[in-house]
Design a protein around this motif. Structure first.
Motif, mmCIF file in Angstrom:
data_model
loop_
_atom_site.group_PDB
_atom_site.id
_atom_site.type_symbol
_atom_site.label_atom_id
_atom_site.label_comp_id
_atom_site.label_asym_id
_atom_site.label_seq_id
_atom_site.Cartn_x
_atom_site.Cartn_y
_atom_site.Cartn_z
ATOM 1 N N SER A 97 -6.895 -5.331 -6.941
ATOM 2 C CA SER A 97 -6.551 -6.216 -5.832
ATOM 3 C C SER A 97 -5.055 -6.500 -5.799
ATOM 4 N N SER A 98 -4.462 -6.682 -6.964
ATOM 5 C CA SER A 98 -3.023 -6.942 -7.042
ATOM 6 C C SER A 98 -2.226 -5.741 -6.569
ATOM 7 N N ARG A 152 -3.239 -3.457 -4.505
ATOM 8 C CA ARG A 152 -3.415 -3.344 -3.052
ATOM 9 C C ARG A 152 -2.471 -4.292 -2.313
ATOM 10 N N ARG A 153 -2.356 -5.527 -2.807
ATOM 11 C CA ARG A 153 -1.486 -6.507 -2.156
ATOM 12 C C ARG A 153 -0.032 -6.077 -2.203
ATOM 13 N N VAL A 154 0.382 -5.554 -3.352
ATOM 14 C CA VAL A 154 1.769 -5.101 -3.502
ATOM 15 C C VAL A 154 2.060 -3.981 -2.501
ATOM 16 N N ARG A 170 0.395 -3.248 0.351
ATOM 17 C CA ARG A 170 0.330 -3.714 1.733
ATOM 18 C C ARG A 170 1.556 -4.513 2.146
ATOM 19 N N ASP A 171 2.210 -5.153 1.187
ATOM 20 C CA ASP A 171 3.363 -6.004 1.503
ATOM 21 C C ASP A 171 4.681 -5.240 1.603
ATOM 22 N N THR A 172 4.657 -3.941 1.294
ATOM 23 C CA THR A 172 5.900 -3.173 1.362
ATOM 24 C C THR A 172 6.226 -2.819 2.804
ATOM 25 N N GLU A 173 7.488 -2.770 3.110
ATOM 26 C CA GLU A 173 7.926 -2.471 4.476
ATOM 27 C C GLU A 173 7.529 -1.067 4.890
ATOM 28 N N ARG A 188 3.802 -0.914 5.841
ATOM 29 C CA ARG A 188 3.554 -1.527 7.140
ATOM 30 C C ARG A 188 3.992 -0.605 8.267
ATOM 31 N N ALA A 222 -5.564 1.424 1.210
ATOM 32 C CA ALA A 222 -4.866 0.351 1.930
ATOM 33 C C ALA A 222 -4.826 0.637 3.430
ATOM 34 N N GLY A 274 -6.227 -1.412 6.612
ATOM 35 C CA GLY A 274 -5.192 -1.886 7.532
ATOM 36 C C GLY A 274 -5.423 -1.497 8.976
#
Length: 254
Positions: A7-8, A10-12, A14-17, A20, A49, A53
């Protein structure tokens, strides 16, 4: 602990520019997106991811069968087996007079059915698998059938229909692609099912449908409906190839 780590990660990601930007490009249906530096299981992490998304079916094409199988295994770990489909190659020599193995055909038909009904799956396929001929969506839809408890059913008509789908008549169902009829009971082992099903009739109405163990022939679980898929990717008869024949005739005229 392992799930927390996934989960961590995945969050890292997903949060990258950059990620996105990939999701935005996919959602805007950009023709081509080039990614660099994805080694090993990173491909699966990005697809995982990406699947979360955007709400779309995803087809992943690999250069080899070995690469496809490794990626499938990684994705099943991340997404779960129900969200991943594998579309295998026939693994036949060109012009070899043999049919693909029944389990290969089963996997391919399961993929096509998932895509046809709009399941949000990730499909993994080696490029050679996509070069093989298969059923058109319209033909697959026409050659599929849902049988439910309470349906009015003609077993003679059903047996004839199963034969048109290349199902094999047998005294006892033990393998996929077989059916057996005994009085007001018909057993069917359709693709996409882990076990065969026994349909019991009361007069002309489906009274019950149960899965059963092919080794012991004992009932396992009652279900309300089953979906029957064809046994092969090539079907004979006007019912299935009439549309293709019409297109060939039209092309010859033009």
């Amino acid at each position: 602990m392992e799930l927390d780590l996934l989960s961590s990660l995945r969050r890292v990601l997903r949060d990258t520019e950059s990620f996105r930007a990939v999701v935005d490009a996919v959602n805007s249906r950009t023709d081509a997106i080039t990614l660099h530096g994805l080694a090993g299981s990173l491909n699966a992490f990005v697809l995982d991811a990406l699947r979360n998304g955007c709400d779309r079916q995803i087809l992943v094409v690999t250069a080899t069968t070995n690469t496809a199988e490794h990626l499938r295994d990684d994705l099943e770990t991340l997404l779960g087996e129900q969200s991943v489909r594998y579309f295998p190659d026939w693994e036949l020599i060109p012009f070899e007079e043999k049919s693909p193995h029944v389990e290969v055909t089963a996997l391919r038909l399961e993929v096509m059915q998932s895509l046809l009904i709009g399941e949000p799956v990730v499909v993994v396929a080696p490029v050679t698998a996509l070069l093989r001929p298969t059923l058109e969506p319209e033909a697959l839809a026409a050659a599929s059938r849902i049988i439910s408890v309470g349906d009015v059913l003609d077993l003679d008509e059903l047996a004839k229909w199963l034969r048109s789908l290349s199902f094999e008549a047998s005294n006892q169902v033990v393998e996929m692609g077989q059916y057996a009829r005994r009085g007001g009971i018909i057993d069917i082992f359709t693709f996409g099912a882990e076990q065969p099903f026994r349909i019991e009739m009361f007069d002309d109405e489906v009274e019950s449908i149960r899965s059963f163990d092919p080794a012991t022939q004992r009932s396992v679980e009652s279900v309300t409906e089953i979906e029957v898929l064809p046994r092969r990717e090539v079907l004979a008869g006007d019912s299935w190839w009439g549309a293709a024949k019409d297109r060939i005739t039209k092309a010859e005229v033009e």
